[in-house]
Design a protein around this motif. Structure first.
Motif, PDB file in Angstrom:
ATOM      1  N   ALA A 510     -32.160  68.271  55.525  1.00 68.75           N
ATOM      2  CA  ALA A 510     -32.262  69.448  56.402  1.00 68.75           C
ATOM      3  C   ALA A 510     -32.836  69.051  57.758  1.00 68.75           C
ATOM      4  O   ALA A 510     -33.517  68.036  57.900  1.00 68.75           O
ATOM      5  N   ARG A 511     -32.544  69.880  58.759  1.00 67.04           N
ATOM      6  CA  ARG A 511     -33.144  69.633  60.070  1.00 67.04           C
ATOM      7  C   ARG A 511     -34.650  69.906  60.001  1.00 67.04           C
ATOM      8  O   ARG A 511     -35.137  70.557  59.079  1.00 67.04           O
ATOM      9  N   ARG A 512     -35.360  69.394  60.999  1.00 64.81           N
ATOM     10  CA  ARG A 512     -36.813  69.565  61.055  1.00 64.81           C
ATOM     11  C   ARG A 512     -37.179  71.045  61.057  1.00 64.81           C
ATOM     12  O   ARG A 512     -36.671  71.824  61.859  1.00 64.81           O
ATOM     13  N   PRO A 513     -38.061  71.476  60.162  1.00 63.61           N
ATOM     14  CA  PRO A 513     -38.474  72.890  60.140  1.00 63.61           C
ATOM     15  C   PRO A 513     -39.344  73.219  61.351  1.00 63.61           C
ATOM     16  O   PRO A 513     -39.968  72.332  61.955  1.00 63.61           O
ATOM     17  N   ASP A 514     -39.390  74.497  61.698  1.00 61.20           N
ATOM     18  CA  ASP A 514     -40.148  74.914  62.886  1.00 61.20           C
ATOM     19  C   ASP A 514     -41.620  74.551  62.786  1.00 61.20           C
ATOM     20  O   ASP A 514     -42.256  74.210  63.786  1.00 61.20           O
ATOM     21  N   TRP A 515     -42.198  74.618  61.567  1.00 62.28           N
ATOM     22  CA  TRP A 515     -43.623  74.328  61.432  1.00 62.28           C
ATOM     23  C   TRP A 515     -43.948  72.883  61.798  1.00 62.28           C
ATOM     24  O   TRP A 515     -45.102  72.559  62.121  1.00 62.28           O
TER      25      TRP A 515
END
Length: 529
Positions: A510-515
């Motif tokens: 998955a792409r980097r999460p916002d957190w």
């Protein structure tokens, strides 16, 4: 645990420091100082690489043996080991820094495996050496996990790299100021056993040139060629010409290495000359980073945040600058300007050719349309436009190229890449430009003529699905610091097959999460470890 066979040519054939002890000092006329690891309180094996163990002729029985943690935690030596710390200098952030040396790395020895291959075993975080300056020679768990995981991940990605055999917790606390902001705190310590045919770097030659120790400089050059470049010895009987050929080969290998970094989105973060391998390997995994949203201006190193000297898109130029410094260092032995300049020019040619070849593979093209970035209809222009759109649209590099393999040339649409965009507003801003680019690309692959299944297979072989993103490493670090090291092994298991889709492991792709955008360890890092 079985014993290993050692043949320690570095300490056997090169001069060592006549002075004993770990006390910090300037070391002259020597390539190394003999020093043993400092024992730790409670060494415990946290993770290992079965592939590297196999390279060395070890198996799981050896790894499970209590003595393994003792040896690779720095508390014991195997028969034949001859530990030392190497003397070298370096240019750091563009300025000569003088003597540096192995300040917390101690080479245990050179082992010969059952196949006759030579491997140096080096403990990082093994305690103070004469080159430690004001440091304690230790390493913390977080940086050790990052080095262990990335060393092996890079190998499986097909990028030239040093390897990592093991990760051992020390049972001790190490005080570090992670961001050099006055907030030092104790952290768990660890030691990584790094493995490579050689850990000689550009700085090993620079230190002797800077001191006018030309006989020792020549001795080290000839030793390096004889031990680490035997094919040159066989091909070129004249020592003077052999040294020139050697520098040409160092330039070539370095060019290939940097092209691979750009292919997979790796940013070294601290490309000082003492962090450049003479074998063209990725070495010294410090404040490295993995490009999430494509940005040639990004650097992961907080120390480099102002000048961005070591930013992603600048790595090829920095590598050539570093090679210039190596050329300056060996000139007193070579004594010819022209062949050195030709080798440096060839570096640029090799990098351009390798970068173009790898980009052609990433795009799935069988042919390459010639022309510069400003020439309409050239593939270089197609790539330049893509990079501009990816940066402006904040597009995930890894996911975009992986999804590109599945694009339907008959119906190219930006919605196919929705999962690769980080910001909806920026996606809208580049939507029309991306749609136009995708139509051009679809026309280009139709013109290229290769069947879609073949193109897809070819692209998936060079565009990874799984890479050691910073936030994935940080998640493993967080678990390990809470007493659960299994996250390290789980992450490494996924990264063993970076080009193969693995069911049930979608979270690793998955792409980097916002957190994680601004979380410490997930975006910017420091040299503190």
């Amino acid at each position: 645990m079985r014993d290993l066979r050692f043949d320690n040519r570095f300490v056997r054939e090169l001069p060592g420091d006549p002075e004993d002890g770990r006390h910090v000092r300037q070391v002259h006329g020597a390539c190394y100082s003999r020093v043993e690891p400092t024992p730790v309180r409670a060494p415990k094996l946290l993770a290992w690489s079965r592939e590297v163990a196999d390279l060395l002729g070890l198996d799981e029985t050896d790894l499970r043996d209590r003595r393994f943690a003792e040896v690779f935690g720095g508390n014991a030596l195997l028969p034949g080991m001859a530990p030392y710390a190497a003397c070298y200098g370096g240019h750091q952030f563009g300025s000569w820094a003088g003597q540096l040396g192995d300040g917390r790395a101690i080479t245990l020895g050179e082992t010969i495996n059952p196949q006759g291959q030579r491997w140096e075993l080096q403990l990082k975080g093994a305690g103070p050496t004469p080159y430690s300056r004001r440091a304690d020679g230790r390493a913390v768990l977080r940086s050790s996990i990052r080095e262990f995981v990335c060393s092996e991940a890079m190998h499986h990605l097909g990028v030239p790299t040093t390897r990592a055999l093991s990760l051992v917790a020390t049972g001790e606390q190490v005080v570090r100021d992670m961001f050099y902001d006055g907030n030092a705190r104790p952290e768990p310590g660890a030691i990584v056993c790094r493995v490579a045919p050689s850990f000689i770097r550009f700085g090993n030659f620079e230190i002797f040139a800077s001191r006018g120790e030309e006989p020792l400089l020549q001795q080290l050059i000839d030793f390096t060629i004889d031990r680490d470049f035997p094919e040159l010895v066989a091909a070129e009987p004249d020592p003077a010409q052999r040294r020139v050929k050697w520098f040409e080969e160092v330039c070539r290998r370095t060019a290939v290495l940097i092209a691979h970094w750009m292919r997979v989105g790796f940013v070294h973060g601290v490309m000082n000359t003492d962090n450049m391998s003479i074998l063209g390997l990725t070495i010294d995994y410090g404040p490295y980073g993995w490009v999430d949203n494509f940005d040639p201006e990004w650097t992961p190193n907080t120390t480099d945040a102002g000048g961005r000297r070591y930013r992603f898109g600048h790595q090829a130029r920095i590598a050539q600058w570093n090679l210039w410094q190596l050329a300056n260092a060996i000139y007193p032995v070579i004594q010819q300007v022209e062949p050195l300049e030709r080798a440096l020019a060839a570096y640029a040619e090799v990098f351009e050719a390798e970068d173009r070849r790898m980009m052609q593979q990433k795009l799935g093209l069988e042919t390459w349309r010639a022309g510069g970035e400003d020439e309409e209809g050239s593939d270089a222009a197609l790539v330049a436009k893509l990079h501009t759109l990816m940066q402006a649209g904040e597009v995930d590099m890894t996911l975009f190229f992986r999804r590109l393999a599945d694009l339907d040339p008959a119906r190219p649409t930006i919605s196919h890449f929705d999962a690769a965009f980080y910001d909806e507003a920026r996606r809208r801003d580049v939507s029309s430009g991306f749609e136009a680019w995708l139509k051009d690309y679809a026309a280009r692959i139709r013109q290229d003529g290769g069947p879609d299944p073949v193109r897809r297979e070819r692209m998936n072989a060079v565009n990874p699905l799984y890479v050691p993103r910073n936030y994935l490493a940080q998640q493993a670090i967080d678990r390990a610091e809470q007493g659960d090291p299994t996250g390290v092994s789980e992450l490494l298991e996924v990264l063993r097959k970076p080009y193969v889709e693995q069911g049930g492991r979608e979270a690793y792709a998955a792409r980097r999460p916002d957190w994680a955008r601004h979380k410490a360890g997930c975006s910017m890092l420091s040299c503190s470890s």
